[in-house]
Each structure stands twice: as structure tokens, then as C-alpha cells.
Design an enzyme around this catalytic site. Structure first.
Site, PDB file in Angstrom:
ATOM      1  N   ASP A   8      17.568  28.567  -1.171  1.00 49.20           N
ATOM      2  CA  ASP A   8      17.351  29.860  -1.813  1.00 49.20           C
ATOM      3  C   ASP A   8      16.864  29.597  -3.229  1.00 49.20           C
ATOM      4  OD1 ASP A   8      18.623  32.100   0.037  1.00 49.20           O
ATOM      5  OD2 ASP A   8      19.897  30.329   0.152  1.00 49.20           O
ATOM      6  N   GLU A 127      20.294  39.871   7.439  1.00 49.37           N
ATOM      7  CA  GLU A 127      21.531  39.803   6.665  1.00 49.37           C
ATOM      8  C   GLU A 127      22.436  40.908   7.175  1.00 49.37           C
ATOM      9  OE1 GLU A 127      19.253  38.520   2.532  1.00 49.37           O
ATOM     10  OE2 GLU A 127      19.864  40.599   2.852  1.00 49.37           O
TER      11      GLU A 127
END
Length: 240
Positions: A8, A127
């Protein structure tokens, strides 16, 4: 089972948090990706952690530099909002793109992307957060906003639209290093028709071994466990 490194990225640094919050800098994405490649990783996923929020992706240059010395499949995600974005990612050297926030607002974008670039190129990045017992909701913008979409319904929809793979991050487990979320996997497993990658929760080798025993065909995307050197790639490969 594929062992995938997840990086990330924010402002050209690999970052890591817990439950997608409290982010801290880990290091240079090119150096970290190169290390994981040298250690034998199967694939690498680069996610721009703030791209959707700011309506742009800054990873193309990183991908372009990565492919010079890294020869495993690379995925780029974050801020993918158009066919032009996908084309730019692929032209930079990415093999696949992961699409999350924009697809939750424009579901047929998955279908359009598959039609133009092929299902093997398009990953549905999901998510999710548990909202009540036995029920999960899809989130967007790196876990910042609810979508009101039921997880099971969304999984069916993105598969019907032709996505080639699903990358699932249960937000409640992300960064905790307490193990994978078996509850959500139990809930959705029977409805999965494409390769599934689970991301979030791994902190030690036993977590991967436990997942392999129960769900042998699910792959893992690792971040904290690798970044903090709790486990190494060669040890995982020897034990699964």
C-alpha cells in the site's frame, strides 16, 4: 496457493496501518518490491492508498520502474476510474488492475473493463466490514465510506460481470496480524467461482498453514507479516 506481496503506497512510500487507519511509513516501494521478488514472491500488488479519494493514481512510474528488474505478475489498484486508466496501467507494465471504489458507484464498469481488456486483467478489489452477525457490507475509499452494498450480493454481481479474480480485504482484520477472517470466508466461499485472494490479518506462518488446510485454493496477499519480518517467503513456500 499463491503467495502475493501487497504494497500500500502513499506519497511514494509503502505504508501500513491497522484496519486501514493509523498509517505509518515502511519504506521505498521499489526497494521493498525488489526484495520480495528476490526472496521468491509469486506476485506483487501495488495499491495507491489515497488514489480514489483524490481521483488519481500515482503508481504508473513505480510500475514502469519495477518491471525492469521484477519478473512476476504485477497488479496496480487505487483510483482506477476509466478505460484510459486501465490502459495506462497496462502500458506501464502492470499485468492486472484492481478496481474497487469506482465499481461500487458504477457496477457496469467491471463489465466494460472485461469487454475491453479481458477477464484475466480485471480484479475486483473488495473491502468489507462486518455490520451485524453473519452480515458484511462493502466499503470504498480505503475503508473510509460505506456503500450500502451487501457483500454476498456484490460478489455475485462482479462475477456475473466477468471479473477474473477477487481480492478481499476484511477491514476488521486488516493489519491486526491475528489471523485471517474465517467467518467471512465461511460465508462467501460457496459462491466464489473465480480465483480468490484474501488480504488482511496474517501475522505468522501458522495463519497461512491454517488457511491452507481449510481453504487450499485461496491465495494470500501479505503486508504486515512481510514488512515487519515476522515470516519470510522461503519459509512459507517450504511449509505449504
Amino acid at each position: 496457493m499463491r503467495i502475493i506481496a501487497r504494497l500500500d503506497i502513499k506519497n511514494n512510500f509503502v505504508i501500513k496501518g491497522v484496519n486501514l487507519e493509523g498509517l505509518r511509513k515502511i519504506g521505498n516501494p521499489l526497494e521493498i518490491a525488489q526484495k520480495y521478488y528476490n526472496d521468491g514472491i509469486d506476485e506483487i500488488i501495488f495499491i495507491d492508498a489515497v488514489a480514489s479519494l483524490y481521483r488519481r493514481n500515482n503508481l504508473y512510474k513505480i510500475i514502469d520502474n519495477s518491471v525492469k528488474n521484477i519478473f512476476v505478475p504485477l497488479t496496480v489498484g487505487g483510483g482506477i476510474r476509466s478505460l484510459k486508466d486501465i490502459e495506462k496501467a497496462l502500458n506501464s507494465g502492470a499485468d492486472k488492475v484492481a478496481i474497487n471504489s469506482f465499481a461500487t458507484e458504477n457496477p457496469k464498469f467491471i463489465q466494460e473493463a472485461v469487454k475491453n481488456f479481458g477477464s484475466s486483467t480485471i480484479i475486483s478489489y473488495i473491502e468489507t466490514k462486518q455490520i451485524k452477525e453473519n452480515s458484511w457490507e462493502v466499503y470504498k475509499y480505503s475503508g473510509r465510506e460505506k456503500t450500502g452494498i451487501n457483500l454476498e450480493n456484490w460478489i455475485k454481481q462482479v462475477q456475473d460481470y466477468g471479473c477474473g479474480e477477487i481480492l478481499l480485504t476484511p477491514i476488521d482484520y486488516e493489519g491486526t496480524q491475528k489471523g485471517f477472517d474465517f467467518n467471512v470466508l465461511d460465508k462467501i466461499y460457496s459462491s466464489i467461482r473465480v480465483p480468490l485472494v484474501i488480504s488482511g490479518g496474517c501475522g505468522k506462518l501458522r495463519h497461512v498453514e491454517d488457511l491452507k488446510k481449510k481453504f487450499p485454493d485461496i491465495s494470500v496477499a501479505l503486508a504486515s507479516a512481510l514488512h515487519y519480518q515476522n515470516i519470510d517467503i522461503s519459509t512459507i513456500k517450504k511449509n505449504i
